[in-house]
Design a protein around this motif. Structure first.
Motif, short mmCIF file in Angstrom:
data_model
loop_
_atom_site.label_atom_id
_atom_site.label_comp_id
_atom_site.label_asym_id
_atom_site.label_seq_id
_atom_site.Cartn_x
_atom_site.Cartn_y
_atom_site.Cartn_z
N LEU A 99 26.33 11.37 -49.86
CA LEU A 99 26.88 10.45 -48.14
C LEU A 99 28.84 10.39 -47.47
CD1 LEU A 99 26.43 6.53 -50.14
CD2 LEU A 99 24.67 8.29 -48.48
N VAL A 100 28.74 10.89 -46.24
CA VAL A 100 29.12 11.60 -45.26
C VAL A 100 29.83 10.20 -44.31
CG1 VAL A 100 29.67 13.84 -46.08
CG2 VAL A 100 28.39 12.81 -43.67
N HIS A 101 30.64 9.62 -43.40
CA HIS A 101 30.55 9.21 -42.79
C HIS A 101 30.93 9.87 -41.03
CE1 HIS A 101 34.84 7.68 -41.75
NE2 HIS A 101 35.26 9.03 -43.01
N GLN A 102 30.36 9.11 -39.78
CA GLN A 102 31.08 10.01 -38.74
C GLN A 102 31.30 8.65 -37.95
OE1 GLN A 102 27.91 12.19 -37.32
NE2 GLN A 102 29.94 13.09 -35.41
N HIS A 103 32.54 8.52 -36.92
CA HIS A 103 33.11 7.13 -37.03
C HIS A 103 32.64 5.50 -37.83
CE1 HIS A 103 33.17 9.80 -33.64
NE2 HIS A 103 31.63 10.06 -33.17
N LYS A 104 33.06 5.99 -38.93
CA LYS A 104 32.92 4.91 -40.17
C LYS A 104 30.89 4.25 -39.43
CE LYS A 104 37.74 3.82 -39.71
NZ LYS A 104 38.75 3.13 -39.17
N PHE A 105 30.36 5.24 -39.69
CA PHE A 105 28.85 4.73 -40.20
C PHE A 105 28.76 5.87 -41.04
CE2 PHE A 105 24.34 3.83 -39.31
CZ PHE A 105 24.82 2.59 -39.75
N PRO A 106 27.90 5.58 -42.29
CA PRO A 106 27.22 5.95 -43.13
C PRO A 106 26.18 6.72 -42.90
CG PRO A 106 26.90 3.79 -43.88
CD PRO A 106 27.98 3.90 -42.78
N LEU A 152 32.57 3.49 -53.49
CA LEU A 152 31.72 5.23 -53.19
C LEU A 152 33.20 5.37 -51.88
CD1 LEU A 152 28.12 4.62 -52.78
CD2 LEU A 152 29.85 5.42 -54.59
N HIS A 153 33.40 6.59 -51.81
CA HIS A 153 34.39 7.15 -50.91
C HIS A 153 33.64 7.97 -50.02
CE1 HIS A 153 37.64 5.35 -53.16
NE2 HIS A 153 37.40 5.55 -54.51
N LEU A 154 33.56 7.86 -48.64
CA LEU A 154 32.36 8.89 -48.01
C LEU A 154 33.79 9.33 -47.07
CD1 LEU A 154 30.43 6.14 -49.12
CD2 LEU A 154 30.19 6.29 -46.75
N PRO A 155 33.61 10.58 -47.08
CA PRO A 155 34.52 11.30 -46.49
C PRO A 155 34.33 11.79 -44.77
CG PRO A 155 33.06 12.53 -48.00
CD PRO A 155 33.00 11.45 -47.96
N GLU A 156 34.82 12.54 -44.23
CA GLU A 156 34.27 12.34 -42.47
C GLU A 156 33.44 13.67 -42.29
OE1 GLU A 156 36.14 11.51 -38.14
OE2 GLU A 156 37.44 12.36 -39.77
N LEU A 157 32.14 13.57 -41.88
CA LEU A 157 31.47 15.00 -41.40
C LEU A 157 32.21 15.66 -40.92
CD1 LEU A 157 28.67 15.72 -42.32
CD2 LEU A 157 28.59 14.77 -39.97
N GLN A 158 33.18 15.64 -40.29
CA GLN A 158 34.12 16.88 -39.62
C GLN A 158 34.97 17.35 -40.13
OE1 GLN A 158 33.42 13.97 -38.55
NE2 GLN A 158 32.75 13.75 -36.08
N LEU A 182 32.38 0.81 -49.43
CA LEU A 182 31.87 1.98 -49.09
C LEU A 182 33.29 2.14 -48.56
CD1 LEU A 182 28.50 2.19 -47.51
CD2 LEU A 182 29.20 2.83 -49.46
N ASN A 183 34.02 3.24 -49.02
CA ASN A 183 35.82 3.16 -48.44
C ASN A 183 35.33 4.76 -47.76
OD1 ASN A 183 38.28 3.35 -48.11
ND2 ASN A 183 38.63 4.77 -49.95
N PHE A 184 35.92 4.34 -46.06
CA PHE A 184 35.92 5.46 -44.94
C PHE A 184 36.56 6.17 -45.35
CE2 PHE A 184 32.69 1.95 -43.58
CZ PHE A 184 31.70 3.36 -43.00
N LEU A 185 37.20 7.44 -45.55
CA LEU A 185 37.87 8.74 -45.37
C LEU A 185 38.15 8.64 -44.39
CD1 LEU A 185 37.43 10.34 -49.20
CD2 LEU A 185 38.62 7.76 -48.76
N SER A 186 39.42 9.71 -44.07
CA SER A 186 39.74 9.83 -42.63
C SER A 186 40.31 11.49 -42.96
CB SER A 186 40.88 9.00 -41.54
OG SER A 186 41.74 9.09 -42.83
#
Length: 326
Positions: free
Chosen positions: A177-184, A119-125, A322-326
């Motif tokens: 799912l999104v991530h903020q500071h690399k936390f889902p 799962l590729h999680l984009p950044e919430l911002q 989980l792959n955290f996108l920046s």
């Protein structure tokens, strides 16, 4: 002759142990040594007999006995060599089995890794949030909030009538799912007019399907209605869960991840899918709803506040990469 009899008795005991299954690999090697020792004893016994009678025998008889002794020695060496070849073949077969087992384990590990969901999680911002007109419902306006309406007797009567008309109520929901500071984080819709402590006030984006509508098409339609975008912009992924309800709603509503054996026909089926979000985008939410990003530790094991479906999200994605996108 006496040593030969002792050797034969010892071999007989080893064979009896082998028949009852208590012999070990060391015992098998001892049996091989006994084979070689027996052959050597026979050679030495024959040689001693020849020396004793060599003086009384003639040249022809002495040469004939020497040939007999050589034949006995060759037979003993042949028996020992055959036993050695048998042990060698057993060891070779064991090594082949070990190689096959290691190859099979490698294939199993490779298949397990290939089945692991990424799962590729984009950044919430990376997302912007907007609002649209509220969802117009006369019945909801009468009760003040959607959560209050779902706990009313009128809503249960409505579901009962629909069940008798159409059968099992089919619903879908999306895990975004999104991530903020690399936390889902998981995105939840909140009924603004309802109290935050009510479980019905929080829900995954989704809703009820129309008759004959497929689950993926219906989920895309619901996402466009509640979060904006177009039907082609929503990437519906794998199904994560399936939940079943035995009642028509209300305060006694209970969802199960299986159909209990005493239930002949569930009243509702909820299919939950993961939706893959692009690296950036925009959400447009009706004014009577609010889109909130919750960290997974906040909803984990909190069925009393968010309901069993939302509380189970951390478990069902725990095996995913989980792959955290920046």
């Amino acid at each position: 002759e006496k040593e030969g009899r002792k050797t034969k008795k010892k071999k007989k005991r080893i064979r009896e142990k082998k028949m009852v299954g208590v012999v070990s690999s060391d015992a098998e090697s001892d049996e091989l040594d006994l084979d070689l020792a027996l052959g050597a004893d026979l050679v030495r016994a024959a040689a001693g007999a020849d020396k004793a009678g060599a003086k009384s025998d003639g040249p022809e008889e002495a040469s004939e006995k020497a040939r007999s002794v050589d034949a006995v020695g060759d037979d003993a060496r042949a028996d020992g060599g055959a036993s050695g070849e048998t042990v060698g073949s057993l060891l070779s077969n064991a090594g082949a089995v070990l190689r096959v087992d290691s190859e099979m384990m490698a294939e199993v590990r490779g298949a397990r890794e290939s089945m692991q969901m990424t799962l590729h999680l984009p950044e919430l911002q990376s997302y912007t949030f907007g609002t649209t007109e509220p969802s117009a419902r006369a019945a909801v306006a009468e009760y003040g909030s959607l959560a209050a309406y779902r706990r009313s007797a009128a809503y249960r009567a409505h579901l009962r009538a629909k069940f008798e008309e159409r059968g099992v109520r089919r619903c879908v929901a999306a895990v975004l799912l999104v991530h903020q500071h690399k936390f889902p984080h998981v995105l939840l819709l909140h009924d603004v007019a309802a109290a935050s402590a009510v479980p019905d006030a929080w829900a995954l984006p989704g809703g009820r399907l129309r008759p004959g509508e497929s689950e993926r098409d219906g989920l895309r339609r619901k996402l466009v209605r509640k979060l904006g975008g177009s039907t082609s912009s929503w990437d519906i992924g794998e199904q994560l869960m399936a939940w079943f309800s035995l009642s028509y709603g209300g305060e006694c509503l209970k969802l199960y991840p299986y159909v209990p054996p005493h239930c002949t026909a569930p009243k509702e089926r909820l299919s939950v899918f993961v939706v893959r979000l692009p690296p950036s985008g925009a959400f447009t939410v009706p004014r009577d709803l609010q889109l909130v990003a919750f960290p997974l530790f906040e909803v984990y094991n909190r069925a009393d506040l968010y309901g069993p479906v939302i509380a189970a999200v951390p478990q069902v994605i725990s095996c995913s990469h989980l792959n955290f996108l920046s």
